[in-house]
Design a protein around this motif. Structure first.
Motif, PDB file in Angstrom:
ATOM      1  N   THR A   1     -19.737  35.806  53.539  1.00 27.33           N
ATOM      2  CA  THR A   1     -20.389  34.536  53.858  1.00 27.33           C
ATOM      3  C   THR A   1     -19.344  33.427  53.933  1.00 27.33           C
ATOM      4  OG1 THR A   1     -22.495  35.138  52.800  1.00 27.33           O
ATOM      5  CG2 THR A   1     -22.049  32.796  53.093  1.00 27.33           C
ATOM      6  N   LEU A   2     -19.419  32.655  54.994  1.00 31.70           N
ATOM      7  CA  LEU A   2     -18.594  31.451  55.139  1.00 31.70           C
ATOM      8  C   LEU A   2     -19.452  30.239  54.809  1.00 31.70           C
ATOM      9  CD1 LEU A   2     -17.043  32.696  58.422  1.00 31.70           C
ATOM     10  CD2 LEU A   2     -15.587  31.747  56.633  1.00 31.70           C
ATOM     11  N   VAL A   3     -19.131  29.564  53.710  1.00 33.61           N
ATOM     12  CA  VAL A   3     -19.811  28.317  53.351  1.00 33.61           C
ATOM     13  C   VAL A   3     -19.027  27.177  53.986  1.00 33.61           C
ATOM     14  CG1 VAL A   3     -20.402  26.770  51.450  1.00 33.61           C
ATOM     15  CG2 VAL A   3     -20.777  29.229  51.218  1.00 33.61           C
ATOM     16  N   GLU A   4     -19.725  26.342  54.760  1.00 33.76           N
ATOM     17  CA  GLU A   4     -19.043  25.333  55.578  1.00 33.76           C
ATOM     18  C   GLU A   4     -19.552  23.929  55.245  1.00 33.76           C
ATOM     19  OE1 GLU A   4     -20.410  27.539  58.774  1.00 33.76           O
ATOM     20  OE2 GLU A   4     -18.500  28.450  59.281  1.00 33.76           O
ATOM     21  N   PRO A   5     -18.989  23.310  54.217  1.00 36.24           N
ATOM     22  CA  PRO A   5     -19.443  21.967  53.832  1.00 36.24           C
ATOM     23  C   PRO A   5     -18.899  20.891  54.768  1.00 36.24           C
ATOM     24  CG  PRO A   5     -18.278  23.109  52.023  1.00 36.24           C
ATOM     25  CD  PRO A   5     -17.957  23.823  53.299  1.00 36.24           C
ATOM     26  N   ASN A   6     -19.687  19.811  54.887  1.00 34.04           N
ATOM     27  CA  ASN A   6     -19.114  18.572  55.416  1.00 34.04           C
ATOM     28  C   ASN A   6     -18.446  17.855  54.243  1.00 34.04           C
ATOM     29  OD1 ASN A   6     -22.557  17.611  55.871  1.00 34.04           O
ATOM     30  ND2 ASN A   6     -21.319  16.996  54.113  1.00 34.04           N
ATOM     31  N   GLY A   7     -18.135  16.604  54.364  1.00 36.92           N
ATOM     32  CA  GLY A   7     -17.478  15.897  53.269  1.00 36.92           C
ATOM     33  C   GLY A   7     -18.393  15.751  52.056  1.00 36.92           C
ATOM     34  N   PHE A   8     -17.834  15.982  50.871  1.00 36.92           N
ATOM     35  CA  PHE A   8     -18.564  15.787  49.615  1.00 36.92           C
ATOM     36  C   PHE A   8     -17.730  14.897  48.701  1.00 36.92           C
ATOM     37  CE2 PHE A   8     -21.183  19.123  51.169  1.00 36.92           C
ATOM     38  CZ  PHE A   8     -22.368  19.074  50.445  1.00 36.92           C
ATOM     39  N   SER A   9     -18.412  14.280  47.739  1.00 38.57           N
ATOM     40  CA  SER A   9     -17.754  13.349  46.825  1.00 38.57           C
ATOM     41  C   SER A   9     -17.045  14.073  45.689  1.00 38.57           C
ATOM     42  CB  SER A   9     -18.781  12.355  46.265  1.00 38.57           C
ATOM     43  OG  SER A   9     -19.354  11.605  47.299  1.00 38.57           O
ATOM     44  N   THR A  10     -16.193  15.018  46.061  1.00 36.84           N
ATOM     45  CA  THR A  10     -15.273  15.633  45.109  1.00 36.84           C
ATOM     46  C   THR A  10     -13.950  14.900  45.251  1.00 36.84           C
ATOM     47  OG1 THR A  10     -14.486  17.249  46.719  1.00 36.84           O
ATOM     48  CG2 THR A  10     -16.423  17.859  45.419  1.00 36.84           C
ATOM     49  N   ASP A  11     -12.884  15.404  44.612  1.00 35.65           N
ATOM     50  CA  ASP A  11     -11.584  14.746  44.778  1.00 35.65           C
ATOM     51  C   ASP A  11     -10.782  15.397  45.916  1.00 35.65           C
ATOM     52  OD1 ASP A  11     -10.868  17.132  43.648  1.00 35.65           O
ATOM     53  OD2 ASP A  11      -9.806  16.262  41.943  1.00 35.65           O
ATOM     54  N   TRP A  12     -11.493  16.111  46.829  1.00 33.04           N
ATOM     55  CA  TRP A  12     -10.834  16.746  47.970  1.00 33.04           C
ATOM     56  C   TRP A  12     -10.014  15.737  48.783  1.00 33.04           C
ATOM     57  CZ3 TRP A  12     -11.767  15.813  53.246  1.00 33.04           C
ATOM     58  CH2 TRP A  12     -11.109  16.685  54.121  1.00 33.04           C
ATOM     59  N   SER A  13     -10.577  14.540  48.975  1.00 27.75           N
ATOM     60  CA  SER A  13      -9.851  13.514  49.730  1.00 27.75           C
ATOM     61  C   SER A  13      -9.126  12.535  48.812  1.00 27.75           C
ATOM     62  CB  SER A  13     -10.816  12.741  50.645  1.00 27.75           C
ATOM     63  OG  SER A  13     -11.820  12.094  49.882  1.00 27.75           O
ATOM     64  N   GLY A  14      -9.131  12.856  47.511  1.00 31.56           N
ATOM     65  CA  GLY A  14      -8.463  11.993  46.548  1.00 31.56           C
ATOM     66  C   GLY A  14      -7.275  12.674  45.902  1.00 31.56           C
ATOM     67  N   ALA A  15      -7.419  13.031  44.610  1.00 36.24           N
ATOM     68  CA  ALA A  15      -6.297  13.609  43.864  1.00 36.24           C
ATOM     69  C   ALA A  15      -5.835  14.944  44.421  1.00 36.24           C
ATOM     70  CB  ALA A  15      -6.688  13.764  42.396  1.00 36.24           C
ATOM     71  N   SER A  16      -6.768  15.687  45.047  1.00 33.41           N
ATOM     72  CA  SER A  16      -6.398  17.006  45.560  1.00 33.41           C
ATOM     73  C   SER A  16      -5.740  16.950  46.935  1.00 33.41           C
ATOM     74  CB  SER A  16      -7.647  17.903  45.652  1.00 33.41           C
ATOM     75  OG  SER A  16      -8.141  18.174  44.366  1.00 33.41           O
ATOM     76  N   ALA A  17      -5.749  15.782  47.554  1.00 42.86           N
ATOM     77  CA  ALA A  17      -5.265  15.669  48.929  1.00 42.86           C
ATOM     78  C   ALA A  17      -3.761  15.406  48.989  1.00 42.86           C
ATOM     79  CB  ALA A  17      -6.005  14.556  49.655  1.00 42.86           C
ATOM     80  N   ASN A  18      -3.154  15.819  50.083  1.00 37.87           N
ATOM     81  CA  ASN A  18      -1.764  15.488  50.390  1.00 37.87           C
ATOM     82  C   ASN A  18      -1.735  14.601  51.625  1.00 37.87           C
ATOM     83  OD1 ASN A  18      -1.060  17.130  48.287  1.00 37.87           O
ATOM     84  ND2 ASN A  18       0.299  18.444  49.455  1.00 37.87           N
ATOM     85  N   GLN A  19      -0.709  13.763  51.720  1.00 40.72           N
ATOM     86  CA  GLN A  19      -0.597  12.826  52.839  1.00 40.72           C
ATOM     87  C   GLN A  19       0.752  13.008  53.537  1.00 40.72           C
ATOM     88  OE1 GLN A  19      -3.007  10.512  53.617  1.00 40.72           O
ATOM     89  NE2 GLN A  19      -4.322  10.730  51.817  1.00 40.72           N
ATOM     90  N   THR A  20       0.718  12.890  54.860  1.00 42.32           N
ATOM     91  CA  THR A  20       1.969  12.875  55.609  1.00 42.32           C
ATOM     92  C   THR A  20       2.606  11.490  55.506  1.00 42.32           C
ATOM     93  OG1 THR A  20       0.832  12.186  57.631  1.00 42.32           O
ATOM     94  CG2 THR A  20       1.121  14.567  57.290  1.00 42.32           C
ATOM     95  N   THR A  21       3.881  11.395  55.881  1.00 43.65           N
ATOM     96  CA  THR A  21       4.541  10.085  55.979  1.00 43.65           C
ATOM     97  C   THR A  21       4.088   9.438  57.285  1.00 43.65           C
ATOM     98  OG1 THR A  21       6.462  10.880  54.767  1.00 43.65           O
ATOM     99  CG2 THR A  21       6.758   8.886  56.091  1.00 43.65           C
ATOM    100  N   PRO A  22       3.458   8.267  57.212  1.00 47.70           N
ATOM    101  CA  PRO A  22       2.797   7.725  58.406  1.00 47.70           C
ATOM    102  C   PRO A  22       3.761   7.174  59.456  1.00 47.70           C
ATOM    103  CG  PRO A  22       2.606   6.192  56.567  1.00 47.70           C
ATOM    104  CD  PRO A  22       3.225   7.444  56.018  1.00 47.70           C
ATOM    105  N   LYS A  23       3.350   7.330  60.707  1.00 50.80           N
ATOM    106  CA  LYS A  23       3.994   6.666  61.843  1.00 50.80           C
ATOM    107  C   LYS A  23       3.053   5.559  62.306  1.00 50.80           C
ATOM    108  CE  LYS A  23       6.440  10.789  63.537  1.00 50.80           C
ATOM    109  NZ  LYS A  23       7.812  10.315  63.317  1.00 50.80           N
TER     110      LYS A  23
END
Length: 271
Positions: free
Chosen positions: A174-196
């Motif tokens: 089974t593939l569970v396919e969430p949209n965005g949730f209020s976890t720290d996926w876009s916060g502490a768990s996320a990595n960022q590129t150096t912006p251009k």
């Protein structure tokens, strides 16, 4: 009847929520995390019902060793939930080789290693259920998440293929396919590129497009994941969240329309 469930990335977010939900109802849970301290509260509360395992899913041999520990401890593995992963935010042009490789190592190869490790056990049992926590971004894409999109598309491709290979052994995928949730996926768990700077307007529009209502509540996923785990005929794919379905539907309709428009060219290309 209680189940033995292995969950990767169980230190927080979906992984920890679901691990506790399984434990609360009497299942046995092997929970992996890079930092075992994050699981201390569950160990204190549920004792021998939980097996905490320190694991970096990027480590091929450690993934196989972790699966063997679960088999030795509990004697069986009924369900695997490949939940470990993170988001890399940034334009494709900004992404370094190291960032790209790390994203694929965790989100794709980590899932592959755990899946490969558990398959012989499930084949011997003639039963099992492997749940891949993918994303609706394994079906469609958003800008500023190019390598994340690519990693989830890869998980989708290999898992759909796997489903056809192992169905005869009594193993469900089974593939569970969430949209965005209020976890720290876009916060502490996320990595960022150096912006251009050239991509600043695109990133601004991307951030402004997300409203508070766009993010699902993690706690609301508990009953759905229990239902999927308990199903005798689980789906190959299931979307989580009310944003995912209309977004995927719109993109797939556009794709089919484009295929239809160009079908004569497609046929001519066959020769």
């Amino acid at each position: 009847m209680s189940k033995t469930i292995l969950i990767t990335g169980a230190s927080r977010g979906f992984g920890k929520l679901w691990a506790e939900a399984f434990l609360k109802r009497g299942d046995r849970v092997a929970a992996t995390a890079r930092d075992l301290n994050a699981l201390n509260d569950l160990v204190e509360k549920y004792g021998d019902a939980i097996l905490p395992i320190q694991l970096d899913v990027n480590d091929h041999d450690a993934c196989f060793a972790a699966v063997n520990k679960v088999k030795e401890k509990f004697g069986t593995i009924d369900v695997v939930i490949n939940n470990a992963g993170y988001g890399l935010f940034g334009a494709i042009e900004e992404t370094t080789e190291e960032q790209a490789r790390n994203q694929m190592e965790t989100n794709f190869f980590g899932v592959l290693w755990i899946t490969q490790a558990v398959l012989p056990i499930m084949r011997e049992q003639k039963s099992g259920h492997i749940i891949q926590v993918s994303s609706f971004l394994g079906l469609i894409t958003l800008p500023i998440l190019g390598l994340y999109n690519a990693s989830k598309f890869a998980v989708e491709g290999f898992s759909e293929t796997l489903a056809t290979e192992v169905k005869g052994f009594g193993i469900n995928i089974t593939l569970v396919e969430p949209n965005g949730f209020s976890t720290d996926w876009s916060g502490a768990s996320a990595n960022q590129t150096t912006p251009k700077e050239i991509y600043a307007p695109l990133k601004k529009a991307f951030m402004e497009a997300a409203t508070p209502d766009s993010w699902g509540k993690p706690e609301a996923t508990v009953d759905p994941i229990l239902k999927i785990v308990d199903s005798e005929n689980p789906p190959l794919r299931v979307l989580f969240g009310k944003v995912a379905y209309p977004a995927v539907k719109q993109v797939y309709e556009q794709r089919l329309a484009s295929f239809e428009e160009w079908k004569e060219v497609s046929a001519a290309a066959h020769g």
